[in-house]
Design a protein around this motif. Sequence first.
Motif, PDB file in Angstrom:
ATOM      1  N   PRO A 166       7.301   1.182   4.927  1.00 53.25           N
ATOM      2  CA  PRO A 166       6.968   2.079   3.826  1.00 53.25           C
ATOM      3  C   PRO A 166       7.071   1.440   2.439  1.00 53.25           C
ATOM      4  CG  PRO A 166       8.379   3.170   5.425  1.00 53.25           C
ATOM      5  CD  PRO A 166       8.345   1.723   5.801  1.00 53.25           C
ATOM      6  N   PHE A 167       6.217   1.930   1.564  1.00 56.54           N
ATOM      7  CA  PHE A 167       6.173   1.545   0.151  1.00 56.54           C
ATOM      8  C   PHE A 167       7.570   1.582  -0.474  1.00 56.54           C
ATOM      9  CE2 PHE A 167       4.987   2.999  -4.287  1.00 56.54           C
ATOM     10  CZ  PHE A 167       4.316   1.845  -4.673  1.00 56.54           C
ATOM     11  N   GLN A 168       8.385   2.544  -0.028  1.00 55.54           N
ATOM     12  CA  GLN A 168       9.736   2.716  -0.577  1.00 55.54           C
ATOM     13  C   GLN A 168      10.666   1.547  -0.238  1.00 55.54           C
ATOM     14  OE1 GLN A 168       7.999   5.124   1.011  1.00 55.54           O
ATOM     15  NE2 GLN A 168       7.561   6.343  -0.830  1.00 55.54           N
ATOM     16  N   ALA A 179      -4.190   2.000   0.318  1.00 56.66           N
ATOM     17  CA  ALA A 179      -3.972   1.148   1.495  1.00 56.66           C
ATOM     18  C   ALA A 179      -2.827   1.622   2.365  1.00 56.66           C
ATOM     19  CB  ALA A 179      -3.715  -0.293   1.055  1.00 56.66           C
ATOM     20  N   GLY A 180      -2.988   1.399   3.671  1.00 59.36           N
ATOM     21  CA  GLY A 180      -1.917   1.592   4.626  1.00 59.36           C
ATOM     22  C   GLY A 180      -1.288   0.240   4.912  1.00 59.36           C
ATOM     23  N   HIS A 181      -1.106  -0.058   6.210  1.00 61.58           N
ATOM     24  CA  HIS A 181      -0.435  -1.305   6.582  1.00 61.58           C
ATOM     25  C   HIS A 181      -1.466  -2.407   6.828  1.00 61.58           C
ATOM     26  CE1 HIS A 181       3.171  -3.455   7.602  1.00 61.58           C
ATOM     27  NE2 HIS A 181       2.644  -3.875   8.738  1.00 61.58           N
ATOM     28  N   ALA A 182      -2.185  -2.757   5.777  1.00 65.34           N
ATOM     29  CA  ALA A 182      -3.163  -3.847   5.833  1.00 65.34           C
ATOM     30  C   ALA A 182      -3.457  -4.272   4.408  1.00 65.34           C
ATOM     31  CB  ALA A 182      -4.440  -3.392   6.534  1.00 65.34           C
ATOM     32  N   VAL A 183      -3.466  -5.587   4.189  1.00 66.41           N
ATOM     33  CA  VAL A 183      -3.721  -6.101   2.847  1.00 66.41           C
ATOM     34  C   VAL A 183      -5.226  -6.132   2.595  1.00 66.41           C
ATOM     35  CG1 VAL A 183      -3.335  -8.009   1.241  1.00 66.41           C
ATOM     36  CG2 VAL A 183      -1.648  -7.525   3.029  1.00 66.41           C
ATOM     37  N   ARG A 217       5.728  -9.667 -10.373  1.00 67.80           N
ATOM     38  CA  ARG A 217       4.525  -8.835 -10.451  1.00 67.80           C
ATOM     39  C   ARG A 217       4.481  -7.944  -9.216  1.00 67.80           C
ATOM     40  NH1 ARG A 217      -1.963 -10.297 -10.297  1.00 67.80           N
ATOM     41  NH2 ARG A 217      -2.650  -8.186 -10.811  1.00 67.80           N
ATOM     42  N   TYR A 218       4.203  -6.688  -9.412  1.00 68.43           N
ATOM     43  CA  TYR A 218       4.085  -5.752  -8.286  1.00 68.43           C
ATOM     44  C   TYR A 218       2.675  -5.166  -8.295  1.00 68.43           C
ATOM     45  CZ  TYR A 218       5.700  -2.621  -4.639  1.00 68.43           C
ATOM     46  OH  TYR A 218       5.878  -1.996  -3.443  1.00 68.43           O
ATOM     47  N   ILE A 219       1.934  -5.405  -7.225  1.00 72.85           N
ATOM     48  CA  ILE A 219       0.571  -4.890  -7.092  1.00 72.85           C
ATOM     49  C   ILE A 219       0.594  -3.702  -6.143  1.00 72.85           C
ATOM     50  CG2 ILE A 219      -1.805  -5.419  -6.442  1.00 72.85           C
ATOM     51  CD1 ILE A 219      -1.104  -8.401  -6.901  1.00 72.85           C
ATOM     52  N   GLY A 271       0.831  -1.193   0.000  1.00 72.92           N
ATOM     53  CA  GLY A 271       0.000   0.000   0.000  1.00 72.92           C
ATOM     54  C   GLY A 271       0.873   1.253   0.000  1.00 72.92           C
ATOM     55  N   GLN A 272       0.509   2.206  -0.810  1.00 68.90           N
ATOM     56  CA  GLN A 272       1.318   3.429  -0.915  1.00 68.90           C
ATOM     57  C   GLN A 272       1.309   4.254   0.368  1.00 68.90           C
ATOM     58  OE1 GLN A 272       0.014   5.555  -4.472  1.00 68.90           O
ATOM     59  NE2 GLN A 272       1.749   4.738  -5.619  1.00 68.90           N
ATOM     60  N   LYS A 273       0.294   4.059   1.213  1.00 67.17           N
ATOM     61  CA  LYS A 273       0.184   4.855   2.436  1.00 67.17           C
ATOM     62  C   LYS A 273       0.689   4.113   3.667  1.00 67.17           C
ATOM     63  CE  LYS A 273      -3.656   7.623   0.650  1.00 67.17           C
ATOM     64  NZ  LYS A 273      -5.069   8.075   0.862  1.00 67.17           N
TER      65      LYS A 273
END
Length: 248
Positions: free
Chosen positions: A199-201, A227-231, A220-222, A192-194
């Motif tokens: 972190p996403f980075q 999203a934050g820290h939860a799938v 593959r990158y989804i 998740g980017q948030k």
Amino acid sequence: MQREVWNNIPLLHVYNEEIKQDAPVILFLHGFMSAKEHNLHYAYHLVEKGIRVILPDAPLHGERAENVSEVQMNAAFWRIVLNYVKEVQEIYEALQAYGFNGKIGVIGTSMGGITTTGCLKKYDWIDAAGVLMGAVSYTEMAQFQIKQLEEQGIDVPMTAAQQQAMLEALQEYNVTTNRAIFERIPVVFWHGQKDSVVPFQMTYPFYETLVEQGRAQKVRYIVDEKAGHAVSRAGVLAVTEWLAQHLA
């Protein structure tokens, strides 16, 4: 579903009567302060696709929890991760001893995703992997955690020399130093980017370098922009479907 103990590691062994000895197997590695039972929804979707699932408790988690504080758990984070990596090898050896000889995948969320990348660096028997909210560089993740504590005014429970020793010990688990792994093993990332916890980075820039170097054909990158820290449910479904296809 069976509760079992392999080499002193409590785990859930999830399968149905249609899943044979040579069926694919996935080891699911849970996150920090979680436990094996909290991730049975992943197992449900995977078993439906004909995959045997092993969900172990990480050191100091679930049935292995000890009477330690959250502060002590945080201080033990990397010790837990490195032991988790070691125990994945032990579970693999148990699978072989029990005669489960299908393809093997490893997937993890958060701490489990971080553990998964360490396993990719250390073990050559993995046939596919899923890294959900993980990190590809242990040293970069550890440095981020230290910086976070300092910014929050929390004393880091290590001297500068101890921090340096820890970072040096973690270097051998950085999958970033062997990018050819991703040309050989199919890997799916979800992040998740948030995400402010991992972190996403911690994964996306590395994926971009794989693409630039022509090494991402099996990756593959989804990205989940919200999203934050939860799938998300969509993430669970996409990742389990992808892994099933690549282990078939």
